[in-house]
Design a protein around this motif. Structure first.
Motif, PDB file in Angstrom:
ATOM      1  N   ASN A 137       0.865  -1.196   0.000  1.00  0.00           N
ATOM      2  CA  ASN A 137       0.000   0.000   0.000  1.00  0.00           C
ATOM      3  C   ASN A 137       0.891   1.232   0.000  1.00  0.00           C
ATOM      4  OD1 ASN A 137      -0.846  -2.019   2.435  1.00  0.00           O
ATOM      5  ND2 ASN A 137      -2.495  -1.733   0.976  1.00  0.00           N
ATOM      6  N   ILE A 138       0.632   2.109  -0.961  1.00  0.00           N
ATOM      7  CA  ILE A 138       1.465   3.307  -1.105  1.00  0.00           C
ATOM      8  C   ILE A 138       0.547   4.526  -0.991  1.00  0.00           C
ATOM      9  CG2 ILE A 138       3.036   4.538  -2.654  1.00  0.00           C
ATOM     10  CD1 ILE A 138       3.447   1.769  -4.091  1.00  0.00           C
ATOM     11  N   LEU A 139       0.840   5.362  -0.014  1.00  0.00           N
ATOM     12  CA  LEU A 139       0.014   6.559   0.182  1.00  0.00           C
ATOM     13  C   LEU A 139       0.696   7.751  -0.494  1.00  0.00           C
ATOM     14  CD1 LEU A 139      -2.495   7.788   1.611  1.00  0.00           C
ATOM     15  CD2 LEU A 139      -1.000   8.287   3.544  1.00  0.00           C
ATOM     16  N   CYS A 140      -0.061   8.442  -1.355  1.00  0.00           N
ATOM     17  CA  CYS A 140       0.504   9.571  -2.111  1.00  0.00           C
ATOM     18  C   CYS A 140      -0.222  10.863  -1.781  1.00  0.00           C
ATOM     19  CB  CYS A 140       0.366   9.322  -3.614  1.00  0.00           C
ATOM     20  SG  CYS A 140       1.357   7.963  -4.215  1.00  0.00           S
ATOM     21  N   LYS A 141       0.581  11.920  -1.681  1.00  0.00           N
ATOM     22  CA  LYS A 141       0.027  13.274  -1.493  1.00  0.00           C
ATOM     23  C   LYS A 141       0.017  13.941  -2.858  1.00  0.00           C
ATOM     24  CE  LYS A 141       0.977  17.186   1.563  1.00  0.00           C
ATOM     25  NZ  LYS A 141       0.786  18.358   0.878  1.00  0.00           N
ATOM     26  N   LEU A 142      -1.126  14.470  -3.228  1.00  0.00           N
ATOM     27  CA  LEU A 142      -1.262  15.070  -4.557  1.00  0.00           C
ATOM     28  C   LEU A 142      -0.393  16.324  -4.668  1.00  0.00           C
ATOM     29  CD1 LEU A 142      -2.841  14.985  -7.275  1.00  0.00           C
ATOM     30  CD2 LEU A 142      -4.551  16.448  -6.190  1.00  0.00           C
ATOM     31  N   ILE A 143       0.461  16.336  -5.705  1.00  0.00           N
ATOM     32  CA  ILE A 143       1.385  17.455  -5.898  1.00  0.00           C
ATOM     33  C   ILE A 143       0.967  18.293  -7.100  1.00  0.00           C
ATOM     34  CG2 ILE A 143       3.804  18.011  -6.504  1.00  0.00           C
ATOM     35  CD1 ILE A 143       3.439  16.922  -3.667  1.00  0.00           C
ATOM     36  N   ASN A 144       0.450  17.604  -8.115  1.00  0.00           N
ATOM     37  CA  ASN A 144       0.114  18.311  -9.356  1.00  0.00           C
ATOM     38  C   ASN A 144      -0.933  17.503 -10.130  1.00  0.00           C
ATOM     39  OD1 ASN A 144       0.272  20.201 -11.334  1.00  0.00           O
ATOM     40  ND2 ASN A 144       2.464  19.959 -11.726  1.00  0.00           N
ATOM     41  N   THR A 145      -1.718  18.195 -10.925  1.00  0.00           N
ATOM     42  CA  THR A 145      -2.687  17.507 -11.790  1.00  0.00           C
ATOM     43  C   THR A 145      -2.478  17.987 -13.216  1.00  0.00           C
ATOM     44  OG1 THR A 145      -4.274  17.471  -9.970  1.00  0.00           O
ATOM     45  CG2 THR A 145      -5.149  17.025 -12.156  1.00  0.00           C
ATOM     46  N   VAL A 146      -2.296  17.050 -14.120  1.00  0.00           N
ATOM     47  CA  VAL A 146      -2.099  17.404 -15.536  1.00  0.00           C
ATOM     48  C   VAL A 146      -3.410  17.135 -16.267  1.00  0.00           C
ATOM     49  CG1 VAL A 146      -0.753  16.936 -17.616  1.00  0.00           C
ATOM     50  CG2 VAL A 146       0.345  16.807 -15.370  1.00  0.00           C
ATOM     51  N   LEU A 149      -5.325  16.345 -19.372  1.00  0.00           N
ATOM     52  CA  LEU A 149      -5.262  15.810 -20.744  1.00  0.00           C
ATOM     53  C   LEU A 149      -6.678  15.900 -21.337  1.00  0.00           C
ATOM     54  CD1 LEU A 149      -3.029  12.610 -20.302  1.00  0.00           C
ATOM     55  CD2 LEU A 149      -2.332  14.951 -20.822  1.00  0.00           C
ATOM     56  N   PRO A 150      -6.828  15.719 -22.642  1.00  0.00           N
ATOM     57  CA  PRO A 150      -8.163  15.861 -23.232  1.00  0.00           C
ATOM     58  C   PRO A 150      -9.241  15.021 -22.519  1.00  0.00           C
ATOM     59  CG  PRO A 150      -6.530  15.721 -24.957  1.00  0.00           C
ATOM     60  CD  PRO A 150      -5.795  15.507 -23.668  1.00  0.00           C
ATOM     61  N   ASN A 151      -8.946  13.770 -22.213  1.00  0.00           N
ATOM     62  CA  ASN A 151      -9.958  12.926 -21.577  1.00  0.00           C
ATOM     63  C   ASN A 151      -9.603  12.476 -20.167  1.00  0.00           C
ATOM     64  OD1 ASN A 151     -11.959  12.722 -23.673  1.00  0.00           O
ATOM     65  ND2 ASN A 151     -10.391  11.615 -24.829  1.00  0.00           N
ATOM     66  N   ASN A 152      -8.365  12.660 -19.808  1.00  0.00           N
ATOM     67  CA  ASN A 152      -7.913  12.143 -18.507  1.00  0.00           C
ATOM     68  C   ASN A 152      -7.339  13.235 -17.618  1.00  0.00           C
ATOM     69  OD1 ASN A 152      -8.308   9.666 -19.906  1.00  0.00           O
ATOM     70  ND2 ASN A 152      -6.825   8.686 -18.567  1.00  0.00           N
ATOM     71  N   GLU A 153      -7.340  12.953 -16.329  1.00  0.00           N
ATOM     72  CA  GLU A 153      -6.567  13.766 -15.394  1.00  0.00           C
ATOM     73  C   GLU A 153      -5.426  12.895 -14.901  1.00  0.00           C
ATOM     74  OE1 GLU A 153      -9.512  16.899 -13.321  1.00  0.00           O
ATOM     75  OE2 GLU A 153     -10.058  14.804 -13.049  1.00  0.00           O
ATOM     76  N   VAL A 154      -4.226  13.440 -14.988  1.00  0.00           N
ATOM     77  CA  VAL A 154      -3.063  12.711 -14.499  1.00  0.00           C
ATOM     78  C   VAL A 154      -2.727  13.291 -13.128  1.00  0.00           C
ATOM     79  CG1 VAL A 154      -0.661  12.075 -14.911  1.00  0.00           C
ATOM     80  CG2 VAL A 154      -2.224  12.366 -16.856  1.00  0.00           C
ATOM     81  N   PHE A 155      -2.871  12.469 -12.109  1.00  0.00           N
ATOM     82  CA  PHE A 155      -2.584  12.919 -10.753  1.00  0.00           C
ATOM     83  C   PHE A 155      -1.158  12.512 -10.398  1.00  0.00           C
ATOM     84  CE2 PHE A 155      -7.239  12.145 -10.757  1.00  0.00           C
ATOM     85  CZ  PHE A 155      -7.646  13.464 -10.535  1.00  0.00           C
ATOM     86  N   ILE A 156      -0.364  13.506 -10.066  1.00  0.00           N
ATOM     87  CA  ILE A 156       1.026  13.247  -9.687  1.00  0.00           C
ATOM     88  C   ILE A 156       1.112  13.341  -8.169  1.00  0.00           C
ATOM     89  CG2 ILE A 156       3.402  14.086  -9.858  1.00  0.00           C
ATOM     90  CD1 ILE A 156       2.687  15.100 -12.669  1.00  0.00           C
ATOM     91  N   GLY A 157       1.584  12.271  -7.583  1.00  0.00           N
ATOM     92  CA  GLY A 157       1.627  12.239  -6.128  1.00  0.00           C
ATOM     93  C   GLY A 157       3.020  11.967  -5.607  1.00  0.00           C
ATOM     94  N   GLU A 158       3.317  12.566  -4.452  1.00  0.00           N
ATOM     95  CA  GLU A 158       4.571  12.234  -3.771  1.00  0.00           C
ATOM     96  C   GLU A 158       4.261  11.142  -2.751  1.00  0.00           C
ATOM     97  OE1 GLU A 158       6.845  15.482  -2.266  1.00  0.00           O
ATOM     98  OE2 GLU A 158       8.092  14.162  -1.038  1.00  0.00           O
ATOM     99  N   ILE A 159       5.075  10.094  -2.753  1.00  0.00           N
ATOM    100  CA  ILE A 159       4.848   8.980  -1.828  1.00  0.00           C
ATOM    101  C   ILE A 159       5.181   9.440  -0.416  1.00  0.00           C
ATOM    102  CG2 ILE A 159       5.618   6.656  -1.192  1.00  0.00           C
ATOM    103  CD1 ILE A 159       6.189   6.206  -4.212  1.00  0.00           C
ATOM    104  N   VAL A 160       4.202   9.328   0.487  1.00  0.00           N
ATOM    105  CA  VAL A 160       4.451   9.763   1.867  1.00  0.00           C
ATOM    106  C   VAL A 160       4.539   8.593   2.849  1.00  0.00           C
ATOM    107  CG1 VAL A 160       3.616  12.127   1.634  1.00  0.00           C
ATOM    108  CG2 VAL A 160       1.975  10.344   2.141  1.00  0.00           C
ATOM    109  N   GLU A 161       3.920   7.483   2.510  1.00  0.00           N
ATOM    110  CA  GLU A 161       4.014   6.292   3.368  1.00  0.00           C
ATOM    111  C   GLU A 161       3.889   5.050   2.487  1.00  0.00           C
ATOM    112  OE1 GLU A 161       0.930   6.434   6.428  1.00  0.00           O
ATOM    113  OE2 GLU A 161       1.466   8.511   6.854  1.00  0.00           O
ATOM    114  N   THR A 162       4.628   3.997   2.823  1.00  0.00           N
ATOM    115  CA  THR A 162       4.495   2.713   2.105  1.00  0.00           C
ATOM    116  C   THR A 162       4.391   1.598   3.142  1.00  0.00           C
ATOM    117  OG1 THR A 162       5.822   3.555   0.282  1.00  0.00           O
ATOM    118  CG2 THR A 162       5.545   1.177   0.384  1.00  0.00           C
ATOM    119  N   TYR A 163       3.423   0.747   2.977  1.00  0.00           N
ATOM    120  CA  TYR A 163       3.233  -0.384   3.893  1.00  0.00           C
ATOM    121  C   TYR A 163       3.368  -1.694   3.110  1.00  0.00           C
ATOM    122  CZ  TYR A 163       1.212   3.127   6.968  1.00  0.00           C
ATOM    123  OH  TYR A 163       1.026   4.246   7.735  1.00  0.00           O
ATOM    124  N   VAL A 164       4.035  -2.665   3.728  1.00  0.00           N
ATOM    125  CA  VAL A 164       4.158  -3.992   3.110  1.00  0.00           C
ATOM    126  C   VAL A 164       3.824  -5.032   4.179  1.00  0.00           C
ATOM    127  CG1 VAL A 164       5.717  -5.610   1.938  1.00  0.00           C
ATOM    128  CG2 VAL A 164       5.975  -3.153   1.556  1.00  0.00           C
TER     129      VAL A 164
END
Ligand SMILES: Cc1cc2nc3c(=O)[nH]c(=O)nc-3n(C[C@H](O)[C@H](O)[C@H](O)COP(=O)(O)O)c2cc1C
Length: 183
Positions: A114-123, A125-140
């Motif tokens: 499980n990888i928790l991401c904080k949203l940094i930027n949204t790109v 696109l014509p049909n999509n939103e690309v959510f760019i996230g910085e990883i803040v926590e990872t659980y295994v």
């Protein structure tokens, strides 16, 4: 090798992940193939979601999303959350959620990673939103860690290829090693 131009077709493999987000205060889950890493330092990744989907609003509202790597045991549930929309079906009880420190996005107990991401930027696109996230926590899951590292063979992540969920194949060569022979 003789080639045929088959048009504008994306051919290849992608990971198969389940993204979790809180939408209107409820857990919602969506299956995605369009997901990958972007940088190591800081650790960042992207997910690309069609604008028509329900999950987008929750990611934008809370500024967090989780990327959950399933193993074969959850394939049916993963396919289901990729078939129905949270807009008309409550998907909150499909998985068991758990939360990190910020309680901003649900992660999935049943998935080994499980990888928790904080949203940094949204790109946009014509049909999509690309959510760019910085990883803040990872659980295994503890049973998937061998020699202090996540063991991919044990995790058994699923890939998308040719309309099928596939398992990881056998290693072919070591990265950053096999090419040295040509130096
Ligand atoms: C295997 C698989 C991969 C998918 N990959 C994507 C993807 O990368 N991007 C996307 O926007 N939708 C993708 N979908 C479709 C969404 O998961 C699906 O439309 C989902 O029901 C949307 O849920 P929501 O409306 O609750 O957000 C995929 C579905 C499946 C089954």
């Amino acid at each position: 090798m003789a080639k045929s131009n088959i048009g504008k077709m994306r051919v290849g493999i992608s990971p198969s992940v389940i993204v979790g987000a809180l939408v209107n205060g409820k857990e919602n889950y969506i299956t995605l193939g369009q997901c990958s890493g972007l940088s190591m330092n800081p650790p960042m990744m992207y997910i690309s979601i069609n604008k028509a989907h329900y999950t987008n609003d929750g990611i934008k509202e809370n500024g967090y999303f989780s990327v959950n790597i399933p193993s074969d045991g959850v394939v049916q549930k993963m396919d289901y959350v990729g078939l129905v929309s949270g807009r008309d079906t409550d998907k909150s009880s499909v998985f068991t959620p758990f939360y990190g420190e910020d309680e901003k996005a649900p992660m999935i107990e049943e998935c080994p990673v499980n990888i928790l991401c904080k949203l940094i930027n949204t790109v946009d696109l014509p049909n999509n939103e690309v959510f760019i996230g910085e990883i803040v926590e990872t659980y295994v899951g503890k049973e998937f860690i061998i020699d202090e590292k996540p063991d991919l063979k044990k995790i058994n992540p699923l890939l998308l290829a040719g309309g099928q969920y596939c398992e990881l194949g056998n290693p072919v060569a070591a990265t950053r090693e096999v090419g040295k022979l040509l130096k």
